[in-house]
Design an enzyme around this catalytic site. Sequence first.
Site, short mmCIF file in Angstrom:
data_model
loop_
_atom_site.label_atom_id
_atom_site.label_comp_id
_atom_site.label_asym_id
_atom_site.label_seq_id
_atom_site.Cartn_x
_atom_site.Cartn_y
_atom_site.Cartn_z
N HIS A 16 12.06 -26.36 -84.56
CA HIS A 16 12.83 -25.19 -84.71
C HIS A 16 12.50 -23.84 -85.13
O HIS A 16 11.65 -23.85 -85.98
CB HIS A 16 13.76 -25.69 -85.99
CG HIS A 16 14.73 -26.87 -85.52
ND1 HIS A 16 15.83 -27.15 -86.43
CD2 HIS A 16 14.87 -27.90 -84.69
CE1 HIS A 16 16.52 -28.12 -85.91
NE2 HIS A 16 16.12 -28.54 -84.73
N TYR A 49 22.81 -23.87 -93.60
CA TYR A 49 22.65 -23.86 -94.96
C TYR A 49 23.90 -23.15 -95.36
O TYR A 49 23.97 -21.78 -95.01
CB TYR A 49 21.35 -23.15 -95.69
CG TYR A 49 20.33 -24.01 -95.51
CD1 TYR A 49 19.40 -23.91 -94.30
CD2 TYR A 49 19.88 -24.84 -96.41
CE1 TYR A 49 18.31 -24.87 -94.29
CE2 TYR A 49 18.70 -25.55 -96.39
CZ TYR A 49 17.97 -25.56 -95.22
OH TYR A 49 16.99 -26.38 -95.37
#
Length: 392
Positions: free
Chosen positions: A72, A201
């Site tokens: 990622h 998030y």
Amino acid sequence: MRVQVAIIGAGPAGLLLAQLLQRAGVEAIVLEQRSAEYVLGRIRAGVLEQASVDLLHEAGVGERLRREGLVHDGIELCFGGERHRVALRELTGGQCVTVYGQTEVTRDLMQALAASGARTVYEAQDVSLHDVDGDRPRVRYTKDGVPHELSCDFIAGCDGFHGVSRTCVPASVLRTFERVYPFGWLGVLCDTPPVSPELIYANHERGFALCSMRSRTRSRYYVQCSLDERVEDWSDERFFDELRARLDGPAASTLITGPSIEKSIAPLRSFVAEPMRFGRLFLAGDAAHIVPPTGAKGLNLAASDIRYLSRALIEYYRTGHEEGIDSYSARCLRRVWKAERFSWWMTSIMHRFPDTGAFGQRIQEAELAYLVGSRAASAALAENYVGLPFED
Ligand code: RFL
Ligand code: PHB
């Protein structure tokens, strides 16, 4: 029986240490109170820093990780109903993280250890440590009702937060630092494609949410919950409704849901025990420190302790030098405290706190807006998230 290093606990810290020592010709034995199946059944971390990936390669268990791990290059922060990308690779001069479950790390290590004939005793009961500040420490345990005693040079206490090792450091020597947060995470694992290719998030008035994954077909989602919640009260439907309510419109509408295959609540805590060495006992991983999972640092800190400890022990057995052993605690703690700070800060800006109200919410949103608008602030987040450098 005699062994050079007795390792307490077969979590990632204990297994990784055993594997690194085994490859360097240092004899070790791992004592674990649970069964191997139980250890593999615990669903925990998912994000590996590059340094943890490198250490797993060094330990000879990087093959499946290389094939199946998802690299990622960024994460997304969602607040005020919109998502903003933090370009980890661009902001850190090329560093990134790898999504690969702790369960898989544990499985790879267990297989490698079994193949090399290393000794791991599962379901070792009543493990107790003796003479840890003398020249010849001993470990006693019971297996299938039969008592055993190991005599060793060193003991590695890798038995997690609730383990026995830390309790062997006298109260006059041990200093602990702790913060308990007034909320937990309710986590769900399910066999559905992740809502987005990168982790999200989310800061929301209803509370924090996290969209993570284990693979392209397995998702891991979390919502902040209060500490008195019970898992039984959360049907899959209720969980996904709550998750959707905390995400931005496009994510909420593309989320694919499916039956959960695991659902659990984890409390959030910051904790550090100092020193991490007492005589011939070394504490490593969660036995010495806990971080709230918001910064994805727990497993990575365990790997970082083991990097220092394995090098120190291997150097000792090769050359007799004790420098690495003597500096173990101080070196670990410098890196631990930086990860504690980062995890505490990520937790503070992302969660809803019971006592800060609407003012607190606006302050968080202002901090997040500053963060995504400033290259310097984004870079500070990025360099902590991918992992700070080691002292060598
Ligand atoms: P572990 O994994 O707790 O292993 C300790 C082992 O010791 C055994 N044991 C004993 N054995 C013998 N005798 C005794 N008296 C014993 N007492 C205990 C236990 O059975 C166990 O097998 O500690 P270790 O190896 O230090 O590893 C630490 C990590 O497991 C932990 O830090 C991470 O899972 C934290 N964490 C995360 N870390 C990350 O780096 N990235 C993440 O994305 C991340 N996400 C998470 C997390 C932890 C979570 N929970 C459940 C707390 C997400 C969650 C929800
Ligand atoms: C997870 O995938 O379990 C995970 C990912 C990132 C975190 C915490 C947990 O910060």
